[in-house]
Design an enzyme around this catalytic site. Structure first.
Site, PDB file in Angstrom:
ATOM      1  N   LYS A  52     -25.818  32.270 -35.085  1.00 27.89           N
ATOM      2  CA  LYS A  52     -25.660  31.358 -36.406  1.00 27.89           C
ATOM      3  C   LYS A  52     -25.927  32.223 -37.449  1.00 27.89           C
ATOM      4  CE  LYS A  52     -27.265  27.407 -33.399  1.00 27.89           C
ATOM      5  NZ  LYS A  52     -28.301  26.368 -33.420  1.00 27.89           N
ATOM      6  N   GLN A  96     -34.577  25.611 -33.858  1.00 30.69           N
ATOM      7  CA  GLN A  96     -33.638  25.633 -32.748  1.00 30.69           C
ATOM      8  C   GLN A  96     -34.552  25.134 -31.613  1.00 30.69           C
ATOM      9  OE1 GLN A  96     -30.695  27.174 -32.589  1.00 30.69           O
ATOM     10  NE2 GLN A  96     -30.496  27.023 -30.369  1.00 30.69           N
ATOM     11  N   ASP A 119     -28.019  20.009 -38.102  1.00 27.70           N
ATOM     12  CA  ASP A 119     -27.777  19.691 -36.802  1.00 27.70           C
ATOM     13  C   ASP A 119     -27.229  18.321 -36.706  1.00 27.70           C
ATOM     14  OD1 ASP A 119     -28.018  21.928 -35.058  1.00 27.70           O
ATOM     15  OD2 ASP A 119     -30.243  21.553 -35.211  1.00 27.70           O
TER      16      ASP A 119
HETATM   17  N1  GUN Z   1     -30.293  24.073 -28.784  1.00 31.51           N
HETATM   18  C1  GUN Z   1     -29.187  24.079 -28.140  1.00 31.51           C
HETATM   19  N2  GUN Z   1     -28.393  23.726 -28.997  1.00 31.51           N
HETATM   20  C2  GUN Z   1     -28.832  23.404 -30.279  1.00 31.51           C
HETATM   21  C3  GUN Z   1     -28.234  22.988 -31.437  1.00 31.51           C
HETATM   22  O1  GUN Z   1     -27.198  22.699 -31.651  1.00 31.51           O
HETATM   23  N3  GUN Z   1     -29.110  22.693 -32.345  1.00 31.51           N
HETATM   24  C4  GUN Z   1     -30.610  23.198 -32.168  1.00 31.51           C
HETATM   25  N4  GUN Z   1     -31.311  23.042 -32.933  1.00 31.51           N
HETATM   26  N5  GUN Z   1     -30.761  23.609 -31.032  1.00 31.51           N
HETATM   27  C5  GUN Z   1     -30.098  23.717 -30.114  1.00 31.51           C
END
Ligand code: GUN
Length: 285
Positions: A52, A96, A119
């Protein structure tokens, strides 16, 4: 059969964003800023969070990664979120997942200011999707819809089957396919006679979290297969999807690989959401 190159589609999305972001310093005096919070050292999360940050750099955006120790209390994390919510220089904020067991994911998701919720997990954004009011789309479902579009697959009038009913993928992607005028069957790992249903699919989205669960005998000729899985092959230990690629691909008209299919699209859509949060904020000034 075509292997859908999610990496390529995501790269061109990010290039377009980079061009857009390059115009922001002159227009708004700064670029969008994404803050990613990771709690603990879950190996998959370490990789996702790093990717990211890299994607932000590729788009010319500011990014900050905050790493908190595994034993961080729920209260400490919630306080950190409040601080970032109040910080005017932060446009997008995500924590996350998964979180350590002693922290409630629901509380954390609710604590994030919905206008910074890149998200699309906050209840207000979830409601917006289902009620068709302004909202942030969740990144993986948005990425799937963009991949279909890039491949020239219009869901309108098609029979779509979704395996998996999670808040993050299965439920929202089913709703987005419905809104694109597909006829959607939503099923899961406990669905009785699953192969009978999956054989009806013209578009099959698999987000069940079970390695290689969809096999060639479960699909019809010409199906478009979207594999959201990110699993380990129990025999080889290698990364694999929820779809048994070797037996399904020969029957499919198009299929996403794992890795290199949906994964990169999720991050590209996260970048889009960050720009959208930034622009919403400029509009509301
Ligand atoms: N863990 C797995 N996929 C995601 C996501 O799209 N966002 C977040 N915050 N955690 C994740």
């Amino acid at each position: 059969m075509k292997i859908i190159d999610g990496k390529q589609v995501s790269t061109s999305l990010k290039e377009a964003l980079r061009e857009q972001v390059a115009t922001f310093p002159e227009k708004f005096g700064r670029v969008p800023h994404l803050v990613v919070v990771r709690v603990g050292e879950d190996p998959a999360s370490v990789v996702y969070v790093r990717n990211k940050a890299k994607a932000c750099e590729a788009c010319g955006m500011r990014n900050t990664t905050i790493v908190l120790p595994e034993e961080t209390s729920e209260q400490a994390l919630l306080s950190q979120i409040q601080e970032l919510n109040a910080d005017e220089t932060v446009d997008g904020l995500l924590v996350q997942l998964p979180l350590p067991k002693h922290i409630s994911e629901a509380k954390v998701i609710e604590a994030i200011d919905h206008s910074k919720d890149v998200d699309g997990f906050h209840p207000r954004n979830v409601a917006g999707l289902w009620q068709k009011t302004p909202h942030m789309n969740p990144c993986t479902p948005a990425g799937i819809m963009k991949l279909l579009e890039a491949e020239g697959v219009d869901p309108k009038g098609k029979r779509a089957v979704v395996i998996g009913r999670s808040n993050i993928v299965g439920l929202p992607v089913a709703k987005m396919l419905l809104d694109a005028n597909a006829t959607v069957t939503l099923c899961h790992t406990r669905t009785v006679n699953l192969p009978e249903i999956t054989r009806q699919a013209e578009i099959l989205v698999v987000a069940a979290g079970r390695a290689k669960m969809v096999t060639g005998d479960m699909v019809s000729e010409g199906v478009v297969v979207i594999d959201v899985g990110m699993d380990r092959d129990p025999e080889t230990g290698k990364l694999c999807g929820d779809v048994d690629f070797d037996s399904v691909a020969p029957k499919a008209s198009a299929i996403t690989p794992v890795p290199g299919g949906v994964g990169p699209m999720t991050i590209a859509c996260l970048m889009e959401n960050t720009v959208a949060c930034f622009l919403n904020k400029q509009g509301n000034k």
